[in-house]
Design a protein around this motif. Structure first.
Motif, PDB file in Angstrom:
ATOM      1  N   PHE A 106       0.842  -1.176  -0.080  1.00 56.54           N
ATOM      2  CA  PHE A 106       0.041   0.128   0.055  1.00 56.54           C
ATOM      3  C   PHE A 106       0.771   1.238   0.091  1.00 56.54           C
ATOM      4  CE2 PHE A 106      -3.102  -3.184   1.441  1.00 56.54           C
ATOM      5  CZ  PHE A 106      -4.165  -2.708   0.923  1.00 56.54           C
ATOM      6  N   TRP A 107       0.536   2.263  -0.887  1.00 52.16           N
ATOM      7  CA  TRP A 107       1.450   3.476  -0.898  1.00 52.16           C
ATOM      8  C   TRP A 107       0.277   4.593  -1.489  1.00 52.16           C
ATOM      9  CZ3 TRP A 107       1.752   5.806  -5.589  1.00 52.16           C
ATOM     10  CH2 TRP A 107       1.687   5.215  -6.739  1.00 52.16           C
ATOM     11  N   SER A 108       0.659   5.695  -1.157  1.00 56.35           N
ATOM     12  CA  SER A 108      -0.180   6.943  -1.849  1.00 56.35           C
ATOM     13  C   SER A 108       0.778   8.055  -1.956  1.00 56.35           C
ATOM     14  CB  SER A 108      -1.095   7.451  -0.778  1.00 56.35           C
ATOM     15  OG  SER A 108      -0.935   7.896   0.333  1.00 56.35           O
ATOM     16  N   LEU A 109       0.286   8.792  -2.914  1.00 54.95           N
ATOM     17  CA  LEU A 109       1.075  10.108  -3.424  1.00 54.95           C
ATOM     18  C   LEU A 109       0.174  11.324  -3.714  1.00 54.95           C
ATOM     19  CD1 LEU A 109       4.378  10.791  -4.894  1.00 54.95           C
ATOM     20  CD2 LEU A 109       2.330  11.680  -6.357  1.00 54.95           C
ATOM     21  N   GLU A 110       0.126  12.437  -2.903  1.00 54.47           N
ATOM     22  CA  GLU A 110      -0.457  13.540  -3.316  1.00 54.47           C
ATOM     23  C   GLU A 110       0.410  14.429  -4.153  1.00 54.47           C
ATOM     24  OE1 GLU A 110      -2.169  17.061  -1.232  1.00 54.47           O
ATOM     25  OE2 GLU A 110      -3.679  15.601  -1.221  1.00 54.47           O
ATOM     26  N   LEU A 111       0.187  14.605  -5.446  1.00 53.73           N
ATOM     27  CA  LEU A 111       1.030  15.586  -6.309  1.00 53.73           C
ATOM     28  C   LEU A 111       0.407  16.919  -6.515  1.00 53.73           C
ATOM     29  CD1 LEU A 111       3.422  16.066  -8.351  1.00 53.73           C
ATOM     30  CD2 LEU A 111       2.038  15.037 -10.266  1.00 53.73           C
ATOM     31  N   THR A 112       0.718  18.092  -6.036  1.00 54.19           N
ATOM     32  CA  THR A 112       0.328  19.396  -6.257  1.00 54.19           C
ATOM     33  C   THR A 112       1.242  19.872  -7.165  1.00 54.19           C
ATOM     34  OG1 THR A 112      -0.645  19.594  -4.030  1.00 54.19           O
ATOM     35  CG2 THR A 112      -0.308  21.608  -5.241  1.00 54.19           C
ATOM     36  N   GLN A 113       0.600  20.190  -8.574  1.00 49.10           N
ATOM     37  CA  GLN A 113       1.408  20.726  -9.564  1.00 49.10           C
ATOM     38  C   GLN A 113       2.520  21.918  -9.206  1.00 49.10           C
ATOM     39  OE1 GLN A 113       1.234  20.123 -13.591  1.00 49.10           O
ATOM     40  NE2 GLN A 113      -0.561  19.563 -13.666  1.00 49.10           N
ATOM     41  N   GLY A 114       3.715  21.785  -9.216  1.00 49.10           N
ATOM     42  CA  GLY A 114       4.606  22.569  -9.558  1.00 49.10           C
ATOM     43  C   GLY A 114       4.965  23.204  -8.000  1.00 49.10           C
TER      44      GLY A 114
END
Length: 198
Positions: A106-114
């Motif tokens: 299990f893994w997660s990633l939140e990418l907020t551009q720039g």
């Protein structure tokens, strides 16, 4: 001549920007009613769930005959696009936030551009990276990639169009994701991605 070619390529790129997935808001539904989500893209198909009349940020994965594929209550179904209004700038490569996740492990990633990419696993500490905006593959319309770093480690996030399952529900997702973290060692994670609001 060069300027005409440049304008043509720019317009062609805009015309081929990824249409789906994208975020939509429910519209035109009475406050005491709901938007039905059905098993198939037709009005007489069985219902799998409903969307509230003020629901926002609903991810529509695909379109068929005026119906949009959405996830509701752990299932994938279809809602009429007559009652869904597209949120401008919510599709890739412009989407502000992309969430990616996987199972086993299990893994997660939140990418907020720039801005940032925050990676986490249940048994570990969150890792926050400073990242670039997503960049489209050269000469292609996808995949999209962002590069980032923090002290001692680097990250590469690659997001591509493609049907994806989390393996835990009947939800379907319209984006795949690969995360590569390098530094002390190299870790590669693969899973699904979904669009999110700011």
């Amino acid at each position: 001549m060069f300027s005409r070619i440049a304008v043509f390529l720019l317009l062609a790129g805009a015309a081929h920007a990824q249409d789906f997935p994208a975020l939509y808001d429910v519209t035109g539904v009475a406050s005491d009613d709901v938007l039905n989500v059905r098993t198939r893209p037709m009005a007489d198909a069985n219902m799998v769930g409903t969307l509230a009349p003020d629901a926002e940020g609903i991810e529509v994965l695909a379109e068929e005959n005026g119906w949009g594929r959405v996830n509701v209550d752990g299932q994938s179904g279809w809602a009429s696009l007559d009652f869904l209004a597209r949120v401008e700038g919510s599709a890739l490569p412009d989407a502000a936030v992309v969430d990616c996740f996987g199972t086993e492990p299990f893994w997660s990633l939140e990418l907020t551009q720039g801005e940032s990419a925050v990676f986490s696993v249940p048994e570990g500490v969150e890792k926050a990276f400073s990242v670039s905006p997503l960049t489209t593959a050269s000469g292609r319309f996808q995949p999209f990639a962002a590069l980032g770093s923090k002290m001692g480690e680097n990250i590469i996030v690659i997001v591509g169009e493609g049907q994806c399952s989390d393996g835990m529900s009947d939800n379907l997702f319209g984006l795949t994701g690969t995360v590569v973290i390098g530094g002390y060692d190299t870790q590669v994670y693969s899973g699904c991605c979904t669009l999110d609001m700011d």
